[in-house]
Scaffold this active site. Structure first.
Site, PDB file in Angstrom:
ATOM      1  N   CYS A 152     -17.904   6.853  -7.945  1.00 50.39           N
ATOM      2  CA  CYS A 152     -17.217   6.650  -8.938  1.00 50.39           C
ATOM      3  C   CYS A 152     -18.071   6.416 -10.312  1.00 50.39           C
ATOM      4  O   CYS A 152     -17.725   6.916 -11.027  1.00 50.39           O
ATOM      5  CB  CYS A 152     -16.161   5.909  -8.684  1.00 50.39           C
ATOM      6  SG  CYS A 152     -14.990   6.554  -7.573  1.00 50.39           S
TER       7      CYS A 152
ATOM      8  N   HIS B  43     -13.343   4.520 -15.827  1.00 56.10           N
ATOM      9  CA  HIS B  43     -13.130   5.148 -14.705  1.00 56.10           C
ATOM     10  C   HIS B  43     -11.347   5.072 -14.272  1.00 56.10           C
ATOM     11  O   HIS B  43     -11.020   4.365 -13.985  1.00 56.10           O
ATOM     12  CB  HIS B  43     -14.498   4.811 -13.234  1.00 56.10           C
ATOM     13  CG  HIS B  43     -13.466   5.877 -12.307  1.00 56.10           C
ATOM     14  ND1 HIS B  43     -13.175   6.776 -11.599  1.00 56.10           N
ATOM     15  CD2 HIS B  43     -13.363   4.948 -10.674  1.00 56.10           C
ATOM     16  CE1 HIS B  43     -13.512   6.878 -10.444  1.00 56.10           C
ATOM     17  NE2 HIS B  43     -13.569   6.143 -10.038  1.00 56.10           N
TER      18      HIS B  43
ATOM     19  N   ASN C  13      -7.521  10.495  -9.330  1.00 58.63           N
ATOM     20  CA  ASN C  13      -9.307  10.016  -9.339  1.00 58.63           C
ATOM     21  C   ASN C  13      -9.960  11.836  -9.434  1.00 58.63           C
ATOM     22  O   ASN C  13     -10.143  11.235  -7.657  1.00 58.63           O
ATOM     23  CB  ASN C  13      -9.080   8.661  -8.228  1.00 58.63           C
ATOM     24  CG  ASN C  13     -10.978   7.890  -8.616  1.00 58.63           C
ATOM     25  OD1 ASN C  13     -11.497   8.734  -8.775  1.00 58.63           O
ATOM     26  ND2 ASN C  13     -10.794   7.039  -7.487  1.00 58.63           N
TER      27      ASN C  13
HETATM   28  O1  UT7 Z   1     -12.798   5.446  -7.155  1.00 56.13           O
HETATM   29  C1  UT7 Z   1     -12.948   4.785  -6.156  1.00 56.13           C
HETATM   30  C2  UT7 Z   1     -12.995   3.340  -5.396  1.00 56.13           C
HETATM   31  N1  UT7 Z   1     -11.870   3.370  -5.493  1.00 56.13           N
HETATM   32  C3  UT7 Z   1     -10.089   2.567  -6.169  1.00 56.13           C
HETATM   33  O2  UT7 Z   1     -11.119   1.483  -6.656  1.00 56.13           O
HETATM   34  C4  UT7 Z   1      -8.963   2.364  -5.328  1.00 56.13           C
HETATM   35  C5  UT7 Z   1      -9.139   0.599  -5.044  1.00 56.13           C
HETATM   36  N2  UT7 Z   1      -7.503   0.593  -3.885  1.00 56.13           N
HETATM   37  C6  UT7 Z   1      -6.964   0.562  -4.513  1.00 56.13           C
HETATM   38  O3  UT7 Z   1      -6.047   1.728  -5.558  1.00 56.13           O
HETATM   39  C7  UT7 Z   1      -5.381   0.417  -3.670  1.00 56.13           C
HETATM   40  O4  UT7 Z   1      -5.885  -0.839  -3.155  1.00 56.13           O
HETATM   41  C8  UT7 Z   1      -4.588   1.346  -2.918  1.00 56.13           C
HETATM   42  C9  UT7 Z   1      -3.914   1.631  -4.445  1.00 56.13           C
HETATM   43  C10 UT7 Z   1      -5.784   2.838  -2.506  1.00 56.13           C
HETATM   44  C11 UT7 Z   1      -3.514   1.088  -2.479  1.00 56.13           C
HETATM   45  O5  UT7 Z   1      -2.402  -0.155  -2.617  1.00 56.13           O
HETATM   46  P1  UT7 Z   1      -2.556  -2.083  -2.370  1.00 56.13           P
HETATM   47  O6  UT7 Z   1      -1.460  -2.610  -4.095  1.00 56.13           O
HETATM   48  O7  UT7 Z   1      -3.439  -1.818  -2.326  1.00 56.13           O
HETATM   49  O8  UT7 Z   1      -1.715  -1.402  -1.387  1.00 56.13           O
HETATM   50  P2  UT7 Z   1      -2.250  -2.130   0.121  1.00 56.13           P
HETATM   51  O9  UT7 Z   1      -2.782  -1.304   0.678  1.00 56.13           O
HETATM   52  O10 UT7 Z   1      -2.197  -3.456   0.380  1.00 56.13           O
HETATM   53  O11 UT7 Z   1      -0.386  -1.454   1.302  1.00 56.13           O
HETATM   54  C12 UT7 Z   1       0.518  -2.278   0.314  1.00 56.13           C
HETATM   55  C13 UT7 Z   1       1.675  -1.735   1.784  1.00 56.13           C
HETATM   56  C14 UT7 Z   1       1.341  -1.737   3.527  1.00 56.13           C
HETATM   57  O12 UT7 Z   1       2.309  -2.144   3.929  1.00 56.13           O
HETATM   58  P3  UT7 Z   1       2.831  -3.104   4.107  1.00 56.13           P
HETATM   59  O13 UT7 Z   1       1.593  -3.204   5.306  1.00 56.13           O
HETATM   60  O14 UT7 Z   1       2.927  -4.410   2.988  1.00 56.13           O
HETATM   61  O15 UT7 Z   1       4.214  -3.024   5.364  1.00 56.13           O
HETATM   62  C15 UT7 Z   1       0.857   0.307   3.629  1.00 56.13           C
HETATM   63  O16 UT7 Z   1       0.693   0.235   4.930  1.00 56.13           O
HETATM   64  O17 UT7 Z   1       1.422   0.232   1.027  1.00 56.13           O
HETATM   65  C16 UT7 Z   1       1.824   0.313   2.284  1.00 56.13           C
HETATM   66  N3  UT7 Z   1       1.309   2.038   1.184  1.00 56.13           N
HETATM   67  C17 UT7 Z   1       2.128   2.957   1.338  1.00 56.13           C
HETATM   68  N4  UT7 Z   1       3.950   3.125   1.110  1.00 56.13           N
HETATM   69  C18 UT7 Z   1       3.718   4.293   0.167  1.00 56.13           C
HETATM   70  C19 UT7 Z   1      -0.070   2.382   2.024  1.00 56.13           C
HETATM   71  N5  UT7 Z   1      -0.207   3.378   1.614  1.00 56.13           N
HETATM   72  C20 UT7 Z   1       0.900   3.673   0.848  1.00 56.13           C
HETATM   73  C21 UT7 Z   1       1.546   4.900   0.593  1.00 56.13           C
HETATM   74  N6  UT7 Z   1       3.113   4.779  -0.044  1.00 56.13           N
HETATM   75  N7  UT7 Z   1       1.037   5.528  -0.375  1.00 56.13           N
END
Ligand code: UT7
Length: 332
Positions: free
Chosen positions: A116, A256, A286
């Site tokens: 990225c 980014h 992204n």
């Molecule tokens: O560009 C390259 C560098 N990459 C980045 O900068 C990405 C950085 N990370 C992020 O942007 C975020 O961590 C994500 C968007 C990938 C995920 O968001 P989050 O707020 O960190 O969610 P999480 O992984 O903590 O998941 C929270 C909950 C989980 O459920 P439980 O365990 O709380 O029941 C996940 O299973 O949301 C669930 N979940 C979803 N629910 C609906 C994960 N993905 C999804 C989804 N739809 N697509």
């Protein structure tokens, strides 16, 4: 003699026509529009459809637009750097394929992989060829066909990424415009949180790697988020401080586009309001190396000679960095 700087003198961009919306993703994986919008700020992303089309095909569109706008021909280009994690082929470099397709017969080229942060690394590298006098016209392409390495059964990653490409032309200037300062950083220990497991020399492609879905993006979202939010904000503040820039001096933050929450945190740290942040994540998601040049492409008409821009990114590697760019022309 005054110092030679590398100025951006033209911009091109390309996004494929097909829009993969949150609504359509709802039919593919267990997710919903509300979750995706509130956690990432993404509504839709573009996908390059069509047999045999790859990263270079998007780049050709962007580069041809850039050349046309500047009124120059491809054979005037000295160097083309293609920043990508999704090259057309493992080798040769996609830069060679682009220069061949556009007819840049006098250019040499190479690919640069910094995920990225790729475009920032590319501009930093390209500007050195200009500042040293080695090259007069350098194109830096940021292009990724992320759909080629996304698992559309993995709701944690398939909602984030899209395809797209932007490109800039760098030329020398003795005026006080262009790339004013750069800070690039990396920490390879972060690779465990974001990578593609197979297809490299450690684990070449095999039936087993395909069956195990190891040719797709592996991301531990929360861990990456934590590092991204801190480091992107820190490096943006650092480049402002080093150049005695206050928030009032900044025309735009060009971040980014990985997650709107990361962008908001960076803007807060810099003390700039929403009106000074280029944000198109809602439309494109992204696009990895493509995000920052696509922002410049979309906002070009609003930019004036002398505008101070801070370009910032964080991504796989880990890699991150910031560029202080003083815009060099009024767009027609
Ligand atoms: O560009 C390259 C560098 N990459 C980045 O900068 C990405 C950085 N990370 C992020 O942007 C975020 O961590 C994500 C968007 C990938 C995920 O968001 P989050 O707020 O960190 O969610 P999480 O992984 O903590 O998941 C929270 C909950 C989980 O459920 P439980 O365990 O709380 O029941 C996940 O299973 O949301 C669930 N979940 C979803 N629910 C609906 C994960 N993905 C999804 C989804 N739809 N697509």
């Amino acid at each position: 003699m005054s110092k030679i700087r590398a100025a951006v003198t033209s911009v091109g961009g390309y996004v494929p026509e097909y829009k993969l919306t949150n609504k359509v993703l709802e039919t593919m994986v267990d997710t919903n529009d509300e979750w995706i919008m509130s956690r990432t700020g993404i509504k839709e992303r573009r996908i390059l459809k069509g047999e045999g089309l790859g990263t270079s095909d998007m780049a050709v569109e962007a580069v041809n637009e850039l050349l046309k706008k500047r009124g120059i021909s491809a054979d005037e280009i000295d160097l083309l750097i293609c920043c990508t994690v999704t090259p057309d082929l493992v080798f040769p470099a996609t830069a060679n394929i682009i220069t061949d397709k556009i007819g840049a017969s006098n250019a040499f080229g190479f690919d640069l992989m910094a995920a990225c942060s790729g475009f920032l690394y590319g501009v930093t590298t390209g500007s050195k060829y200009i500042e040293s006098g080695a090259c007069k016209k350098v194109i830096v392409v940021g292009a990724d066909k992320m759909s080629s390495i996304v698992d559309y059964e993995d709701r944690q990653t398939c909602i984030i990424f899209g395809d797209g490409c932007g490109a800039v032309l760098l030329e020398p200037t003795e005026e006080d415009f262009g790339v004013m300062d750069t800070i690039m950083k990396s920490d390879g220990s972060g690779r465990v949180h974001l990578h593609q497991k197979a297809g490299g020399s450690v684990k070449p492609a095999s039936h087993a790697t395909v069956d195990a879905k190891e040719h797709f993006i592996y991301q531990e979202g929360q861990a990456v988020f934590k590092f991204a939010v801190t480091n992107m904000a820190d490096v943006s503040a650092e480049i402002m401080e080093r150049n005695n820039l206050s928030s009032d001096d900044i025309r735009f933050l060009v971040p980014h586009q990985a997650n709107k929450r990361i962008i908001d945190a960076t803007a807060r740290r810099m003390g700039v309001g929403e009106d000074k942040v280029m944000l198109n994540i809602e439309k494109y998601g992204n696009t990895t190396s493509g995000t920052i040049p696509l922002c410049l492409w979309e906002w070009e008409k609003q930019l004036k000679k002398g505008d101070n821009l801070i370009l910032s990114a964080f991504g796989g590697g880990f890699t991150w960095g910031s560029i202080y760019l003083k815009w060099a022309y009024d767009s027609k």
